[in-house]
Design an enzyme around this catalytic site. Structure first.
Site, PDB file in Angstrom:
ATOM      1  CG  ASN A 248      20.889 -28.449 -12.438  1.00 43.59           C
ATOM      2  OD1 ASN A 248      20.951 -27.377 -11.837  1.00 43.59           O
ATOM      3  ND2 ASN A 248      21.663 -28.724 -13.469  1.00 43.59           N
TER       4      ASN A 248
ATOM      5  N   GLY B  65      22.186 -33.163 -21.399  1.00 43.17           N
ATOM      6  CA  GLY B  65      20.861 -33.506 -21.934  1.00 43.17           C
ATOM      7  C   GLY B  65      20.150 -32.337 -22.587  1.00 43.17           C
TER       8      GLY B  65
ATOM      9  CG  ASP C 213      19.772 -27.683 -18.192  1.00 41.76           C
ATOM     10  OD1 ASP C 213      20.166 -27.853 -17.030  1.00 41.76           O
ATOM     11  OD2 ASP C 213      19.475 -26.568 -18.658  1.00 41.76           O
TER      12      ASP C 213
ATOM     13  CB  SER D  73      12.459 -37.103 -14.408  1.00 41.02           C
ATOM     14  OG  SER D  73      12.570 -36.024 -13.491  1.00 41.02           O
TER      15      SER D  73
ATOM     16  N   GLY E 105      15.907 -39.043 -18.454  1.00 43.47           N
ATOM     17  CA  GLY E 105      17.300 -39.189 -18.920  1.00 43.47           C
ATOM     18  C   GLY E 105      18.217 -39.378 -17.733  1.00 43.47           C
ATOM     19  CB  VAL E 106      20.732 -37.043 -16.255  1.00 37.41           C
ATOM     20  CG1 VAL E 106      21.498 -36.894 -14.957  1.00 37.41           C
ATOM     21  CG2 VAL E 106      21.646 -36.833 -17.456  1.00 37.41           C
ATOM     22  CE1 TYR E 107      19.007 -34.783 -12.163  1.00 40.03           C
ATOM     23  CE2 TYR E 107      16.832 -33.796 -12.035  1.00 40.03           C
ATOM     24  CZ  TYR E 107      18.210 -33.710 -11.865  1.00 40.03           C
ATOM     25  OH  TYR E 107      18.773 -32.537 -11.413  1.00 40.03           O
TER      26      TYR E 107
HETATM   27  N1  APR Z   1      15.057 -32.368 -27.477  1.00 43.46           N
HETATM   28  C1  APR Z   1      14.099 -33.112 -26.854  1.00 43.46           C
HETATM   29  N2  APR Z   1      14.371 -34.010 -25.882  1.00 43.46           N
HETATM   30  C2  APR Z   1      15.676 -34.171 -25.541  1.00 43.46           C
HETATM   31  C3  APR Z   1      16.722 -33.429 -26.138  1.00 43.46           C
HETATM   32  C4  APR Z   1      16.365 -32.502 -27.146  1.00 43.46           C
HETATM   33  N3  APR Z   1      17.287 -31.755 -27.782  1.00 43.46           N
HETATM   34  N4  APR Z   1      17.908 -33.830 -25.558  1.00 43.46           N
HETATM   35  C5  APR Z   1      17.595 -34.784 -24.657  1.00 43.46           C
HETATM   36  N5  APR Z   1      16.263 -35.005 -24.640  1.00 43.46           N
HETATM   37  C6  APR Z   1      15.480 -35.947 -23.842  1.00 43.46           C
HETATM   38  C7  APR Z   1      16.199 -37.145 -23.268  1.00 43.46           C
HETATM   39  O1  APR Z   1      16.369 -38.146 -24.256  1.00 43.46           O
HETATM   40  C8  APR Z   1      15.206 -37.551 -22.187  1.00 43.46           C
HETATM   41  O2  APR Z   1      14.161 -38.327 -22.764  1.00 43.46           O
HETATM   42  O3  APR Z   1      15.020 -35.251 -22.693  1.00 43.46           O
HETATM   43  C9  APR Z   1      14.624 -36.211 -21.714  1.00 43.46           C
HETATM   44  C10 APR Z   1      15.144 -35.744 -20.352  1.00 43.46           C
HETATM   45  O4  APR Z   1      16.507 -36.162 -20.215  1.00 43.46           O
HETATM   46  P1  APR Z   1      17.618 -35.198 -19.548  1.00 43.46           P
HETATM   47  O5  APR Z   1      17.893 -34.071 -20.468  1.00 43.46           O
HETATM   48  O6  APR Z   1      18.758 -36.080 -19.143  1.00 43.46           O
HETATM   49  O7  APR Z   1      16.893 -34.590 -18.271  1.00 43.46           O
HETATM   50  P2  APR Z   1      16.535 -35.272 -16.864  1.00 43.46           P
HETATM   51  O8  APR Z   1      16.470 -36.749 -16.938  1.00 43.46           O
HETATM   52  O9  APR Z   1      15.331 -34.517 -16.391  1.00 43.46           O
HETATM   53  O10 APR Z   1      17.798 -34.897 -15.959  1.00 43.46           O
HETATM   54  C11 APR Z   1      17.999 -33.552 -15.637  1.00 43.46           C
HETATM   55  O11 APR Z   1      20.235 -33.591 -16.444  1.00 43.46           O
HETATM   56  O12 APR Z   1      21.081 -32.262 -18.075  1.00 43.46           O
HETATM   57  C12 APR Z   1      20.968 -32.411 -16.721  1.00 43.46           C
HETATM   58  O13 APR Z   1      21.023 -30.168 -15.885  1.00 43.46           O
HETATM   59  C13 APR Z   1      20.192 -31.302 -16.089  1.00 43.46           C
HETATM   60  O14 APR Z   1      20.835 -31.987 -13.903  1.00 43.46           O
HETATM   61  C14 APR Z   1      19.758 -31.967 -14.824  1.00 43.46           C
HETATM   62  C15 APR Z   1      19.447 -33.381 -15.270  1.00 43.46           C
END
Ligand code: APR
Length: 176
Positions: A26, A34, A36, A121, A123-125
């Site tokens: 973020n 996630g 991150d 993006s 996942g959470v986004y």
């Molecule tokens: N290895 C590979 N991919 C992963 C892992 C991992 N260990 N953990 C999660 N993922 C995948 C999720 O399943 C998703 O497909 O990474 C992708 C991105 O998801 P998020 O981690 O939720 O990231 P995003 O959607 O970009 O949201 C970012 O979430 O964690 C917070 O600090 C971060 O605020 C920011 C937001």
């Protein structure tokens, strides 16, 4: 000369033995959940210290740090767009995450020859995976066509469904 292809795998990006892994961060760069959270846990507290010194990153841009306890020697932190329905700049910003991360990998004196991306993006986004995967593949193919690439670009998916979206997009982008 055919354009090299990105590789698509299912796995935990924190375990990949590549030169750089990309973090879906973020804009504070101060960690989160996630991927991150997983990257910060695996890298150790020095990563947070290095990120604090950077002082944040705008959406669509990328910043590089060492990988500390990770197998990867570097982490490229990029900030994806939050999905708001697609009427805004989400597609351009998501594309920029891939393009700017690859450009940073090429420019840094770290001599990065292999780089792995999570599905930024999606996942959470909340970015719809079926819309994000074609953008990721198209951005990687454009980069591989125009630039001296890292030798390996890996799209590290965290589920079979995510991988299937990327495989479908790859077949579309690289017709036989
Ligand atoms: N290895 C590979 N991919 C992963 C892992 C991992 N260990 N953990 C999660 N993922 C995948 C999720 O399943 C998703 O497909 O990474 C992708 C991105 O998801 P998020 O981690 O939720 O990231 P995003 O959607 O970009 O949201 C970012 O979430 O964690 C917070 O600090 C971060 O605020 C920011 C937001």
């Amino acid at each position: 000369m055919t354009t090299p292809r990105p590789e698509i795998i299912v796995g935990d990006i924190t375990r990949l033995n590549v030169d750089a892994i990309v973090n879906a961060a973020n804009s504070t760069l101060l960690g989160g959940g996630g991927v991150d959270g997983a990257i910060h846990r695996a890298a150790g507290p020095d990563l947070l210290e290095a990120c604090r010194k950077i002082g944040g990153c705008p959406t669509g841009e990328a910043r590089i740090t060492p990988g500390y306890n990770l197998p990867a020697s570097h982490v490229i932190h990029t900030v994806g767009p939050v999905w708001k329905g697609g009427g805004g700049a989400e597609a351009a910003l998501l594309t920029a995450c891939y393009t700017n991360s690859l450009a940073l990998a090429n420019d840094s004196e770290a001599d990065i020859q292999s780089i792995a991306f999570p599905a930024i993006s999606t996942g959470v986004y909340g970015y719809p995976p079926e819309k994000a995967a074609p953008l990721a593949i198209t951005a990687c193919k454009a980069w591989l066509t125009l630039n001296k690439p890292p030798q390996r670009i890996v799209l590290c998916c965290f589920s079979d469904d995510s991988a299937a979206q990327h495989v479908a997009a790859l077949e579309e982008a690289y017709p036989q």
